[in-house]
Design an enzyme around this catalytic site. Structure first.
Site, PDB file in Angstrom:
ATOM      1  CE  LYS A 565      -1.856  -1.596   3.896  1.00 30.47           C
ATOM      2  NZ  LYS A 565      -3.231  -1.453   4.275  1.00 30.47           N
ATOM      3  CB  THR A 676     -10.141  -0.588  -0.881  1.00 24.45           C
ATOM      4  OG1 THR A 676      -8.984   0.135  -1.292  1.00 24.45           O
ATOM      5  CG2 THR A 676     -11.281   0.364  -0.608  1.00 24.45           C
TER       6      THR A 676
HETATM    7  C1  NTF Z   1      -8.243   6.808   1.082  1.00 27.54           C
HETATM    8  N1  NTF Z   1      -7.915   8.208   0.928  1.00 27.54           N
HETATM    9  C2  NTF Z   1      -8.297   6.425   2.543  1.00 27.54           C
HETATM   10  O1  NTF Z   1      -7.061   6.717   3.157  1.00 27.54           O
HETATM   11  C3  NTF Z   1      -8.590   4.930   2.625  1.00 27.54           C
HETATM   12  O2  NTF Z   1      -8.751   4.564   3.970  1.00 27.54           O
HETATM   13  C4  NTF Z   1      -9.849   4.617   1.853  1.00 27.54           C
HETATM   14  O3  NTF Z   1     -10.032   3.232   1.766  1.00 27.54           O
HETATM   15  C5  NTF Z   1      -9.763   5.174   0.439  1.00 27.54           C
HETATM   16  O4  NTF Z   1      -9.492   6.557   0.471  1.00 27.54           O
HETATM   17  C6  NTF Z   1     -11.045   4.981  -0.339  1.00 27.54           C
HETATM   18  O5  NTF Z   1     -12.118   5.514   0.382  1.00 27.54           O
HETATM   19  C7  NTF Z   1      -7.163   8.602  -0.083  1.00 27.54           C
HETATM   20  O6  NTF Z   1      -6.708   7.851  -0.937  1.00 27.54           O
HETATM   21  C8  NTF Z   1      -6.853  10.067  -0.115  1.00 27.54           C
HETATM   22  F1  NTF Z   1      -6.728  10.431  -1.351  1.00 27.54           F
HETATM   23  F2  NTF Z   1      -7.802  10.747   0.465  1.00 27.54           F
HETATM   24  F3  NTF Z   1      -5.721  10.244   0.504  1.00 27.54           F
HETATM   25  N1  PLP Z   2      -2.760   1.096  -4.411  1.00 27.88           N
HETATM   26  C1  PLP Z   2      -3.116   0.089  -5.224  1.00 27.88           C
HETATM   27  C2  PLP Z   2      -2.365  -0.136  -6.500  1.00 27.88           C
HETATM   28  C3  PLP Z   2      -4.163  -0.740  -4.895  1.00 27.88           C
HETATM   29  O1  PLP Z   2      -4.550  -1.725  -5.726  1.00 27.88           O
HETATM   30  C4  PLP Z   2      -4.831  -0.519  -3.662  1.00 27.88           C
HETATM   31  C5  PLP Z   2      -5.902  -1.413  -3.304  1.00 27.88           C
HETATM   32  O2  PLP Z   2      -6.924  -1.092  -2.860  1.00 27.88           O
HETATM   33  C6  PLP Z   2      -4.442   0.545  -2.838  1.00 27.88           C
HETATM   34  C7  PLP Z   2      -3.386   1.326  -3.243  1.00 27.88           C
HETATM   35  C8  PLP Z   2      -5.106   0.841  -1.513  1.00 27.88           C
HETATM   36  O3  PLP Z   2      -4.656  -0.016  -0.504  1.00 27.88           O
HETATM   37  P1  PLP Z   2      -4.993   0.237   1.032  1.00 27.88           P
HETATM   38  O4  PLP Z   2      -6.493   0.281   1.135  1.00 27.88           O
HETATM   39  O5  PLP Z   2      -4.429  -0.973   1.709  1.00 27.88           O
HETATM   40  O6  PLP Z   2      -4.351   1.496   1.433  1.00 27.88           O
END
Ligand code: NTF
Ligand code: PLP
Length: 830
Positions: A565, A676
């Site tokens: 991640k 996710t």
């Molecule tokens: C991310 N935010 C959050 O950090 C995650 O916990 C979440 O699963 C995803 O959004 C999707 O809702 C971002 O990527 C950002 F851009 F806000 F930093």
């Molecule tokens: N980056 C990539 C390439 C991903 O496929 C995913 C999967 O959801 C994410 C980032 C986000 O991962 P996480 O929810 O563990 O931060």
């Protein structure tokens, strides 16, 4: 189109199963046609890449046909449409996903083999479309797939960056960023719509004019840039519906700076014209906090303005009365990034359509909904008033007007509570006056949602408590989900086949709740045997990749333990590395005779650090330094390996996730809005080792605490632990591994000093206080892994319980409870 003859149109639609045929001979002819005429190579001599290009074009033809049919059908039915506005989409590759959703993967594989090519090999030729950073961007991509599959009349809107997310290259263990010029060899999936262009205005002045006794605001821009549409088809699975992701690119406008030509400075005028293209040229690679950069604000407005013009044009093609607008249009704001859309809709309705403020505001309040992905206030966008006023003078006025009316209304509701009024105001006073984009979005949206239960509660009780108390009915929860099409069917074909075999149907690919049917076989020895085989095959694939990338040979008997991640302090990759050092230290200090009890591990870490995020970059270096030491220690051998997988992106994720036994999600409780990645691992039968944060809390509800390894402080314990600060004792094991780093056990001791200081000084992310509990969870994982039957049963139950985390569920929920849109399915089976 079909004119007024409804019956004829009905007949046409019923008859239409497409012009292009999908039998093997037709597909071969199509591919060769594209080799000869699109790729312009001889059909008697072309290589894998050229074959991929031709193949992609032949798939695109089929997608175009379906998207035409879908759009014509939508046009005739005229349903309410939802427009998903997002500055980021992490789409990855399109080929395999497209042919699977079209239901013609096997036909293509057969056609290619007749031509002497292998589908899988050609699929590897495709590069990733990485027009986004991480979780938020990949979520947008999953949601597009679900919107298409569930037949919703939806559009995605975004920016066509010429440079996607940087490529991560590791040199001597340090991250370096290289540009991702992903369009280098063309992009066979997109269609440039040279006729779908809109002027987007910037800078200039606003003057009040008196027109027949009515005051009007006239904005004379200082710069105009043309937005051109590039359409990317998004096919649904098991349906003919194919929707569109429309991405905007900047190009010079004929109206651009004509003055310069007239004054004779020809060369500079041409050079400055080219600047227009810069707007959409590069994706901002930092997903942490907002930096008030002009280019970023320009990107936001550029994509918002073009999208709104496009949406209004489509509405006007068939409607004359704006009273109907909210019955036909829902606009979803993916985070605050597109929230200038609110001011833009107001500007168009008031200044261009002359609806009057109150009517325009009434319409705006019925069409917008807003998803928040942030957890902390610092993550929220605040645009300096000076910047906004210079770039978009009319929008600043409009936002001030919205705020004035809002604050007046608020005073009537809550009285003169100035603290609360100033907290809720859209305008933040201070040394630099700013516009709080989240407040603007909340004030105008009819629905505001978080992305997991705990996150949505946090919004109500902390981040936006004032707004929740004012408008409790606005606040909803939409727990994130991921698409099982890409994350099982495309990326793990063996698991896909196994699931279908045991469930006796492929229906779970559209109806994911059916996965619960696996529960009854979780203890079945035959299923367990086959399940283990599938995992082994995927581990083999991953092991080959690891060896190719890092030269490290890994044992398939070891537990593949993965944390991939974006690198963030709150995601605590550092905790993982410190845990690995501890494991190494234990093995080294163990009697040789005891070592056969150790469960062998391959620890895999991957992820990009934002280019300016020093601490994250040090974590990457520490990982490499520790890996260097461990992997070259013959005394430890296969008991422990550590590999860093470079350039983690969607394609790499598709390879890594199916091959993982264990995956780690270590965010300090209260910091991960949802997560996710965890859902994808879960679907692939990978066990989770996690804190009770974000959507993990719901995963526990679904699969039971016995089927994963939980550890660490809970959300409500975190503030107290922080308050205690350095008063709480650093556990001995943690102090010991930090000491090893400080003493230069892994080299670079000065460089790593600040990492150690962070943990030992104030330990904001609570590595110290969670350390023991983390080690206990790791020990529990080892114990479970040593019992393959038990482990496999937990693995089957993980997949079986993952249905709730499909983006199909999320999207259905948005459609029904937020957008008020209904499926509109082209009358054919796909
Ligand atoms: C991310 N935010 C959050 O950090 C995650 O916990 C979440 O699963 C995803 O959004 C999707 O809702 C971002 O990527 C950002 F851009 F806000 F930093
Ligand atoms: N980056 C990539 C390439 C991903 O496929 C995913 C999967 O959801 C994410 C980032 C986000 O991962 P996480 O929810 O563990 O931060």
């Amino acid at each position: 189109t079909f004119g007024s003859d409804g019956a004829k149109a009905e007949r046409m639609f019923a008859l239409m199963d497409g012009f292009l045929k999908n039998d093997s001979i037709s597909l071969q002819k199509d591919i060769l046609h594209h080799v000869e005429y699109t790729v312009a190579r001889s059909r008697f001599s072309f290589d894998d890449f050229e074959a991929y290009q031709a193949l992609a074009h032949s798939v695109r033809d089929r997608l175009i046909e379906r998207s035409h049919d879908t759009q014509l059908y939508f046009k005739r039915k005229d349903p309410k449409r939802v427009y998903f506005l997002s500055l980021e989409f992490l789409m990855g590759r399109s080929l395999s996903n497209s042919v699977i959703n079209l239901g013609i993967r096997d036909q293509y594989a057969d056609a290619l083999s007749q031509l002497g090519f292998e589908f899988e090999v050609l699929a590897e030729q495709e590069g990733d479309a990485a027009l986004g950073n991480g979780g938020l961007a990949r979520l947008s991509a999953c949601q597009m797939d679900s919107m298409a599959t569930l037949d919703y009349p939806a559009w995605g809107y975004g920016l066509r960056y010429e440079y996607g997310l940087f490529r991560q290259v590791i040199l001597d263990g340090f991250q370096h960023e290289q540009p991702d010029f992903w369009l280098n060899f063309g992009n066979p999936w997109e269609t440039e719509r040279v006729h779908v262009t809109y002027p987007v205005k910037f800078y200039g002045v606003v003057e009040e004019e008196n027109l027949n006794g009515e005051k009007r605001n006239i904005w004379t821009p200082g710069e105009v840039v043309e937005a051109v549409a590039y359409d990317n088809p998004i096919p649904g699975y098991g349906t003919r519906n194919t929707i569109t992701l429309r991405l905007w690119a900047g190009k010079p406008s004929d109206q651009h700076d004509m003055e310069a030509y007239n004054t004779g400075d020809y060369i500079n005028a041409v050079v400055s014209r080219q600047k227009a293209e810069n707007i959409s040229s590069v994706l901002y690679p930092d997903d942490r906090s907002f930096q008030g950069k002009e280019l970023r604000l320009k990107q936001q407005y550029f994509f918002v303005s073009a999208s709104i013009q496009d949406i209004i044009r489509r509405f006007k093609d068939g409607h004359t009365n704006f009273d109907e607008f909210p019955e036909k249009v829902a606009l979803q704001l993916n985070d605050t990034h597109p929230s200038l859309a609110i001011a833009e809709v107001m500007r168009v309705l008031v200044d261009e359509e002359n609806l009057g403020w109150n009517k325009a505001w009434d319409i705006a309040c019925k069409i917008f909904s807003f998803t928040i992905h942030a957890v902390i206030a610092e993550g929220l966008e605040k645009i300096p008033v000076d910047l906004l006023g210079s770039l978009l003078p009319r929008h600043l006025q409009i936002i001030y007007d919205i705020n004035f009316k809002f604050v007046e209304e608020l005073k009537k509701r809550i009285g003169l509570d100035y603290n609360r009024l100033s907290r809720m105001s859209i305008v933040e006073e201070g040394s630099t006056k700013t516009i709080r984009m989240a407040n603007l979005a909340i004030v105008c949206s009819h629905t505001v949602n978080g992305v997991s239960n705990v996150h949505s509660e946090l919004l109500k009780t902390k981040l936006f408590k004032d707004f929740y108390e004012l408008w409790p009915e606005k606040f909803q929860c939409k727990t994130n989900g991921v698409t099982q099409r890409r994350w099982i069917v495309v990326s793990n074909p063996s698991l896909c086949a196994l699931i279908s075999k045991w469930l006796g149907t492929e229906a779970w690919i559209r109806d994911v709740d059916l996965l619960t049917g696996l529960r009854e076989y979780a203890a079945d020895a035959d299923l367990q045997q086959e399940w283990m085989m599938v995992k082994k095959v995927n581990k083999m694939r991953l092991a080959e990749y690891i060896e190719a990338m890092s030269g490290v040979k890994v044992s398939l008997d070891a537990m593949f333990d993965v944390q991939t991640k974006r690198i963030h302090e709150y995601k605590r990759q550092l905790l993982n590395i410190l845990g690995i050092i501890h494991r190494y230290d234990c093995i080294k200090n163990m009697e040789k005779s005891q070592r056969n009890k150790v469960v062998p591990r391959v620890c895999i870490i991957g992820g990009k650090a934002a280019p300016g995020y020093e601490i994250a970059k040090k974590i990457i270096k520490l990982c490499h330094a520790v890996a260097e030491k461990i992997n070259n220690d013959d005394d430890v051998g296969d008991l422990l390996k550590l590999v860093f997988i470079p350039d983690y992106n969607v394609s790499v994720a598709e390879l890594v996730i199916p091959g993982a036994d264990l995956s780690q999600h270590l965010s300090t409780a209260g910091h991960e809005a949802s997560g996710t990645g965890s859902m994808k691992f879960l679907m692939n039968g990978c066990l989770l080792l996690a804190t009770e944060d974000g959507s993990t809390v719901e995963i526990v509800e679904e699969i039971g605490a016995d089927n994963l390894f939980l550890f660490g402080a809970k959300i409500d314990e975190v503030p107290k632990l922080r308050e205690e600060g350095s008063a709480h004792k650093m556990p001995l094991q943690c102090a010991r591994v930090l000491r090893m780093v400080r003493d230069g056990h892994f080299g670079f001791k000065d460089y790593f000093e600040s990492l150690c200081d962070k943990v030992e000084d104030n330990d904001f992310y609570l590595l110290g206080s969670d350390f023991e509990s983390y080690l206990e969870a790791q020990a529990a994982a080892d114990k479970a892994f040593a019992d393959p039957q038990k482990w496999t049963q937990m693995s089957i139950l993980s997949t079986a319980g993952s249905g709730r985390f499909s983006s199909d569920r999320t999207i259905r929920d948005y459609a029904e409870k937020t957008w008020g849109v209904e499926p509109c399915r082209f009358p054919s089976d796909g």
